[in-house]
Design a protein around this motif. Sequence first.
Motif, PDB file in Angstrom:
ATOM      1  N   LYS A 165      19.325   2.889  -9.103  1.00  0.00           N
ATOM      2  CA  LYS A 165      18.897   1.908 -10.096  1.00  0.00           C
ATOM      3  C   LYS A 165      18.455   2.560 -11.405  1.00  0.00           C
ATOM      4  O   LYS A 165      17.994   1.874 -12.316  1.00  0.00           O
ATOM      5  N   GLN A 181      15.926   4.358 -12.160  1.00  0.00           N
ATOM      6  CA  GLN A 181      14.506   4.118 -12.433  1.00  0.00           C
ATOM      7  C   GLN A 181      13.765   5.449 -12.533  1.00  0.00           C
ATOM      8  O   GLN A 181      14.136   6.438 -11.895  1.00  0.00           O
ATOM      9  N   GLY A 226      11.993  -3.761  -8.829  1.00  0.00           N
ATOM     10  CA  GLY A 226      11.946  -3.470 -10.256  1.00  0.00           C
ATOM     11  C   GLY A 226      13.321  -3.557 -10.904  1.00  0.00           C
ATOM     12  O   GLY A 226      14.355  -3.461 -10.238  1.00  0.00           O
ATOM     13  N   GLU A 227      13.318  -3.743 -12.203  1.00  0.00           N
ATOM     14  CA  GLU A 227      14.588  -3.855 -12.943  1.00  0.00           C
ATOM     15  C   GLU A 227      15.291  -2.499 -13.017  1.00  0.00           C
ATOM     16  O   GLU A 227      14.653  -1.447 -13.011  1.00  0.00           O
ATOM     17  N   GLU A 228      16.599  -2.546 -13.103  1.00  0.00           N
ATOM     18  CA  GLU A 228      17.371  -1.309 -13.254  1.00  0.00           C
ATOM     19  C   GLU A 228      17.048  -0.657 -14.592  1.00  0.00           C
ATOM     20  O   GLU A 228      16.868  -1.328 -15.613  1.00  0.00           O
ATOM     21  N   SER A 239      14.344   0.752 -15.437  1.00  0.00           N
ATOM     22  CA  SER A 239      12.945   0.585 -15.850  1.00  0.00           C
ATOM     23  C   SER A 239      12.077   1.740 -15.351  1.00  0.00           C
ATOM     24  O   SER A 239      12.504   2.571 -14.546  1.00  0.00           O
ATOM     25  N   GLU A 240      10.851   1.769 -15.848  1.00  0.00           N
ATOM     26  CA  GLU A 240       9.873   2.768 -15.417  1.00  0.00           C
ATOM     27  C   GLU A 240       8.916   2.152 -14.391  1.00  0.00           C
ATOM     28  O   GLU A 240       8.544   0.978 -14.499  1.00  0.00           O
ATOM     29  N   ASN A 284       5.432  -2.154 -11.811  1.00  0.00           N
ATOM     30  CA  ASN A 284       6.868  -2.127 -12.050  1.00  0.00           C
ATOM     31  C   ASN A 284       7.266  -3.283 -12.965  1.00  0.00           C
ATOM     32  O   ASN A 284       6.594  -4.317 -13.031  1.00  0.00           O
ATOM     33  N   LYS A 285       8.356  -3.096 -13.682  1.00  0.00           N
ATOM     34  CA  LYS A 285       8.890  -4.131 -14.562  1.00  0.00           C
ATOM     35  C   LYS A 285       9.878  -4.962 -13.757  1.00  0.00           C
ATOM     36  O   LYS A 285      10.890  -4.462 -13.276  1.00  0.00           O
ATOM     37  N   GLY A 286       9.527  -6.267 -13.583  1.00  0.00           N
ATOM     38  CA  GLY A 286      10.379  -7.126 -12.777  1.00  0.00           C
ATOM     39  C   GLY A 286       9.855  -8.541 -12.761  1.00  0.00           C
ATOM     40  O   GLY A 286       8.898  -8.877 -13.466  1.00  0.00           O
ATOM     41  N   GLN A 294       4.521  -7.192 -18.445  1.00  0.00           N
ATOM     42  CA  GLN A 294       5.591  -6.239 -18.151  1.00  0.00           C
ATOM     43  C   GLN A 294       6.145  -6.356 -16.736  1.00  0.00           C
ATOM     44  O   GLN A 294       7.105  -5.683 -16.397  1.00  0.00           O
ATOM     45  N   GLY A 295       5.497  -7.165 -15.893  1.00  0.00           N
ATOM     46  CA  GLY A 295       5.981  -7.265 -14.524  1.00  0.00           C
ATOM     47  C   GLY A 295       4.868  -7.536 -13.536  1.00  0.00           C
ATOM     48  O   GLY A 295       4.023  -8.409 -13.756  1.00  0.00           O
TER      49      GLY A 295
END
Length: 368
Positions: A244, A246, A279-281, A283-284, A302-304, A357-358
């Motif tokens: 992903k 990440q 989490g989004e692909e 992302s940190e 996580n960002k999601g 951010q998530g």
Amino acid sequence: MVKHTILCVDDEIDNVDALERLFRKKFTVLKATSGKEALAVLDEHPGPVSLIITDQRMPEMTGVEFLERTLESHPETIRILLTGYTDLESVIMAVNKGQIFRYLTKPWDPVDLTNTVEHAIERFALGQELKQKNAELGKALDELKSLDVAKSNFMILINHELKTPLTSILSFSSLLAESNLNDEDKLMVNRITKSAERLKTLVEDVLLVVRAETNQLKIDMQSIAFTQFDESLSKDVNDLLQKKQQKLVSKLEPVTVKADARLIKQVMLRLIHNAAKFGEEGSEIHIESIRNGANLRFLVHNKGPHLPNSVVDKITKPFYIDEDVMHHSTGTGLGLTICQSILKSHQSQLQFKNTNQGVMVFFELAVG
């Protein structure tokens, strides 16, 4: 229909007889003309006494003194005090010491007294019903506790027994994999091994949860400073992060906390795995520890997509899987339950927070 028993006490026999005539059709009436005689009547009467009606001013023993003497032997009995004078101090003493339901002045009004007695009997009946219900609930609770203990012991036994054949399966499949096999056989052996490994992980996870919930989880509390977690990531998590694209960003304070290092690492690694999964692909994933008074807060961010409140209330419960949240992923739903069980043994718990951010997941440990 139960016929309630009442005790009427007055040093004037005419008053006692008048009370008997008023209530004998509906109740069993016991009589006494002094506090001493009334105590003897209570001692001799085999069944419960629902109500005591007593005069206050009597020789040798006042009504309040008599009622106070009955508190230990008949704590559930309702008490009514009859007084021929308006002595506020006496009434206050009756309420405090004799625990009376009501007091009435003499001469009493038959209608008022009858209504008061009816209410008193209702109160006694409700109290008896509540006592019976509490006894039934107590018995049911004891049975549930026994079943819970039996369930836990059964789970521990079954999971322990599962380990023996699993060990054999894994050992022989490993030996078989080293044999000269064709490609199709190698594929089948590989699938057997993976399935056995997955079952082994499930057995170990269930055992951990059960032991934690039954206070059988061994905790090795030490003073330790966690400065990194990514060095312990499994191959599956590293492969997922790479797939992903990440990136893990760590910012851990070198602050010492009281904890079982092995178990807390397991919590953090599971949280990182969840963060990578949802989490989004590209992302940190942020891993941080922040001082919060006497505690150190560990968080994974996580960002999601946000977690709905309805899901937050459920995801730490065993075997819960929400397909919408999990994106139809497979799993046992034990990951966060294990984290919660481990943290419970550390007097802590998981908390969740939706951010711009998530999603942030965090817990705190005592500094020391």
